[in-house]
Design a protein around this motif. Structure first.
Motif, PDB file in Angstrom:
ATOM      1  N   GLN A   1       1.265  -6.284  -5.224  1.00 50.20           N
ATOM      2  CA  GLN A   1       0.982  -7.707  -5.088  1.00 50.20           C
ATOM      3  C   GLN A   1      -0.086  -7.918  -4.012  1.00 50.20           C
ATOM      4  O   GLN A   1      -0.105  -7.221  -3.003  1.00 50.20           O
ATOM      5  CB  GLN A   1       2.256  -8.456  -4.694  1.00 50.20           C
ATOM      6  CG  GLN A   1       2.088  -9.946  -4.700  1.00 50.20           C
ATOM      7  CD  GLN A   1       3.433 -10.649  -4.583  1.00 50.20           C
ATOM      8  OE1 GLN A   1       4.487 -10.024  -4.652  1.00 50.20           O
ATOM      9  NE2 GLN A   1       3.390 -11.946  -4.412  1.00 50.20           N
ATOM     10  N   GLU A   2      -0.935  -8.887  -4.249  1.00 52.42           N
ATOM     11  CA  GLU A   2      -1.985  -9.215  -3.287  1.00 52.42           C
ATOM     12  C   GLU A   2      -1.357  -9.789  -2.021  1.00 52.42           C
ATOM     13  O   GLU A   2      -0.446 -10.610  -2.074  1.00 52.42           O
ATOM     14  CB  GLU A   2      -2.948 -10.228  -3.897  1.00 52.42           C
ATOM     15  CG  GLU A   2      -4.114 -10.559  -2.998  1.00 52.42           C
ATOM     16  CD  GLU A   2      -5.110 -11.480  -3.667  1.00 52.42           C
ATOM     17  OE1 GLU A   2      -6.201 -11.629  -3.118  1.00 52.42           O
ATOM     18  OE2 GLU A   2      -4.794 -12.049  -4.728  1.00 52.42           O
ATOM     19  N   ILE A   3      -1.880  -9.360  -0.884  1.00 49.63           N
ATOM     20  CA  ILE A   3      -1.361  -9.850   0.386  1.00 49.63           C
ATOM     21  C   ILE A   3      -2.070 -11.159   0.752  1.00 49.63           C
ATOM     22  O   ILE A   3      -3.303 -11.239   0.670  1.00 49.63           O
ATOM     23  CB  ILE A   3      -1.495  -8.779   1.493  1.00 49.63           C
ATOM     24  CG1 ILE A   3      -0.813  -9.234   2.769  1.00 49.63           C
ATOM     25  CG2 ILE A   3      -2.926  -8.403   1.733  1.00 49.63           C
ATOM     26  CD1 ILE A   3      -0.648  -8.131   3.790  1.00 49.63           C
TER      27      ILE A   3
ATOM     28  N   LEU B   1      -8.525  -3.853   5.051  1.00 50.14           N
ATOM     29  CA  LEU B   1      -8.898  -3.791   3.646  1.00 50.14           C
ATOM     30  C   LEU B   1      -9.750  -2.573   3.304  1.00 50.14           C
ATOM     31  O   LEU B   1     -10.221  -2.443   2.185  1.00 50.14           O
ATOM     32  CB  LEU B   1      -9.628  -5.082   3.238  1.00 50.14           C
ATOM     33  CG  LEU B   1      -8.816  -6.363   3.390  1.00 50.14           C
ATOM     34  CD1 LEU B   1      -9.698  -7.576   3.035  1.00 50.14           C
ATOM     35  CD2 LEU B   1      -7.565  -6.334   2.543  1.00 50.14           C
TER      36      LEU B   1
ATOM     37  N   LYS C   1       5.783  -4.371  -1.566  1.00 51.95           N
ATOM     38  CA  LYS C   1       4.858  -4.677  -2.666  1.00 51.95           C
ATOM     39  C   LYS C   1       3.418  -4.775  -2.166  1.00 51.95           C
ATOM     40  O   LYS C   1       2.489  -4.359  -2.856  1.00 51.95           O
ATOM     41  CB  LYS C   1       5.259  -5.983  -3.350  1.00 51.95           C
ATOM     42  CG  LYS C   1       6.540  -5.873  -4.141  1.00 51.95           C
ATOM     43  CD  LYS C   1       6.925  -7.198  -4.760  1.00 51.95           C
ATOM     44  CE  LYS C   1       8.261  -7.114  -5.462  1.00 51.95           C
ATOM     45  NZ  LYS C   1       8.664  -8.407  -6.032  1.00 51.95           N
ATOM     46  N   TYR C   2       3.227  -5.322  -0.970  1.00 49.29           N
ATOM     47  CA  TYR C   2       1.877  -5.378  -0.396  1.00 49.29           C
ATOM     48  C   TYR C   2       1.374  -3.964  -0.114  1.00 49.29           C
ATOM     49  O   TYR C   2       0.248  -3.609  -0.453  1.00 49.29           O
ATOM     50  CB  TYR C   2       1.858  -6.151   0.921  1.00 49.29           C
ATOM     51  CG  TYR C   2       2.287  -7.589   0.877  1.00 49.29           C
ATOM     52  CD1 TYR C   2       2.126  -8.373  -0.262  1.00 49.29           C
ATOM     53  CD2 TYR C   2       2.844  -8.182   1.999  1.00 49.29           C
ATOM     54  CE1 TYR C   2       2.525  -9.710  -0.275  1.00 49.29           C
ATOM     55  CE2 TYR C   2       3.234  -9.514   1.991  1.00 49.29           C
ATOM     56  CZ  TYR C   2       3.072 -10.266   0.861  1.00 49.29           C
ATOM     57  OH  TYR C   2       3.456 -11.578   0.862  1.00 49.29           O
TER      58      TYR C   2
ATOM     59  N   MET D   1      -4.053  -3.909  -9.987  1.00 56.09           N
ATOM     60  CA  MET D   1      -3.427  -3.489  -8.745  1.00 56.09           C
ATOM     61  C   MET D   1      -4.391  -3.692  -7.588  1.00 56.09           C
ATOM     62  O   MET D   1      -5.578  -3.520  -7.728  1.00 56.09           O
ATOM     63  CB  MET D   1      -3.017  -2.027  -8.816  1.00 56.09           C
ATOM     64  CG  MET D   1      -1.754  -1.814  -9.602  1.00 56.09           C
ATOM     65  SD  MET D   1      -0.928  -0.267  -9.276  1.00 56.09           S
ATOM     66  CE  MET D   1      -0.045  -0.546  -7.812  1.00 56.09           C
ATOM     67  N   TYR D   2      -3.828  -4.017  -6.467  1.00 58.39           N
ATOM     68  CA  TYR D   2      -4.593  -4.186  -5.244  1.00 58.39           C
ATOM     69  C   TYR D   2      -4.505  -2.886  -4.459  1.00 58.39           C
ATOM     70  O   TYR D   2      -3.641  -2.049  -4.724  1.00 58.39           O
ATOM     71  CB  TYR D   2      -4.022  -5.357  -4.445  1.00 58.39           C
ATOM     72  CG  TYR D   2      -4.023  -6.628  -5.256  1.00 58.39           C
ATOM     73  CD1 TYR D   2      -5.183  -7.383  -5.385  1.00 58.39           C
ATOM     74  CD2 TYR D   2      -2.882  -7.042  -5.934  1.00 58.39           C
ATOM     75  CE1 TYR D   2      -5.190  -8.529  -6.150  1.00 58.39           C
ATOM     76  CE2 TYR D   2      -2.886  -8.185  -6.704  1.00 58.39           C
ATOM     77  CZ  TYR D   2      -4.042  -8.925  -6.808  1.00 58.39           C
ATOM     78  OH  TYR D   2      -4.051 -10.051  -7.574  1.00 58.39           O
ATOM     79  N   HIS D   3      -5.406  -2.717  -3.519  1.00 60.25           N
ATOM     80  CA  HIS D   3      -5.443  -1.454  -2.793  1.00 60.25           C
ATOM     81  C   HIS D   3      -5.529  -1.725  -1.295  1.00 60.25           C
ATOM     82  O   HIS D   3      -6.526  -2.255  -0.815  1.00 60.25           O
ATOM     83  CB  HIS D   3      -6.646  -0.641  -3.270  1.00 60.25           C
ATOM     84  CG  HIS D   3      -6.672   0.748  -2.727  1.00 60.25           C
ATOM     85  ND1 HIS D   3      -5.706   1.671  -3.018  1.00 60.25           N
ATOM     86  CD2 HIS D   3      -7.536   1.367  -1.899  1.00 60.25           C
ATOM     87  CE1 HIS D   3      -5.987   2.810  -2.396  1.00 60.25           C
ATOM     88  NE2 HIS D   3      -7.096   2.634  -1.714  1.00 60.25           N
ATOM     89  N   TYR D   4      -4.481  -1.389  -0.572  1.00 54.87           N
ATOM     90  CA  TYR D   4      -4.422  -1.573   0.877  1.00 54.87           C
ATOM     91  C   TYR D   4      -4.015  -0.250   1.530  1.00 54.87           C
ATOM     92  O   TYR D   4      -2.893  -0.089   1.996  1.00 54.87           O
ATOM     93  CB  TYR D   4      -3.420  -2.664   1.252  1.00 54.87           C
ATOM     94  CG  TYR D   4      -3.652  -3.985   0.568  1.00 54.87           C
ATOM     95  CD1 TYR D   4      -4.767  -4.759   0.870  1.00 54.87           C
ATOM     96  CD2 TYR D   4      -2.755  -4.465  -0.376  1.00 54.87           C
ATOM     97  CE1 TYR D   4      -4.979  -5.974   0.245  1.00 54.87           C
ATOM     98  CE2 TYR D   4      -2.957  -5.680  -1.001  1.00 54.87           C
ATOM     99  CZ  TYR D   4      -4.062  -6.429  -0.683  1.00 54.87           C
ATOM    100  OH  TYR D   4      -4.269  -7.628  -1.295  1.00 54.87           O
TER     101      TYR D   4
ATOM    102  N   ARG E   1     -12.775  -1.792   4.345  1.00 52.22           N
ATOM    103  CA  ARG E   1     -14.139  -2.197   4.009  1.00 52.22           C
ATOM    104  C   ARG E   1     -15.156  -1.691   5.031  1.00 52.22           C
ATOM    105  O   ARG E   1     -16.276  -2.140   5.057  1.00 52.22           O
ATOM    106  CB  ARG E   1     -14.220  -3.716   3.916  1.00 52.22           C
ATOM    107  CG  ARG E   1     -13.457  -4.281   2.746  1.00 52.22           C
ATOM    108  CD  ARG E   1     -13.600  -5.759   2.647  1.00 52.22           C
ATOM    109  NE  ARG E   1     -14.948  -6.208   2.904  1.00 52.22           N
ATOM    110  CZ  ARG E   1     -15.785  -6.724   2.004  1.00 52.22           C
ATOM    111  NH1 ARG E   1     -15.376  -6.885   0.787  1.00 52.22           N
ATOM    112  NH2 ARG E   1     -16.987  -7.108   2.337  1.00 52.22           N
TER     113      ARG E   1
ATOM    114  N   GLY F   1       0.406  -2.048  -3.082  1.00 53.40           N
ATOM    115  CA  GLY F   1      -0.668  -2.646  -3.858  1.00 53.40           C
ATOM    116  C   GLY F   1      -0.190  -3.317  -5.130  1.00 53.40           C
ATOM    117  O   GLY F   1      -0.994  -3.602  -6.016  1.00 53.40           O
TER     118      GLY F   1
END
Length: 65
Positions: free
Chosen positions: A40-42, A62, A34-35, A1-4, A64, A38
């Motif tokens: 699906q990757e954006i 992101l 989905k973005y 999973m991606y994290h946004y 960061r 998380g």
């Protein structure tokens, strides 16, 4: 999973729906969801569009910083 984590916060801070942000990106509400979740990757080109739209850096989007 991606994290946004900031995508939803920024969208809500600007009183936008997922469908509205999807339209800005040229995609559907379902894809944008989905973005945001998380699932699906954006894509980078969507990150650039969102950073420009919200006047923030991609690093901020992101989480960061």
């Amino acid at each position: 999973m991606y994290h946004y984590p900031r995508l939803r916060d920024l969208r809500e801070d600007h009183d936008l729906t997922q469908a509205a942000v999807g339209a800005i990106l040229g995609t559907t509400q379902q894809q944008y969801c989905k973005y945001e979740k998380g699932i699906q990757e954006i894509p980078v080109h969507h990150l650039i569009t969102l950073a420009d739209f919200y006047h923030v850096s991609i690093d901020y989007l992101l989480d960061r910083q």
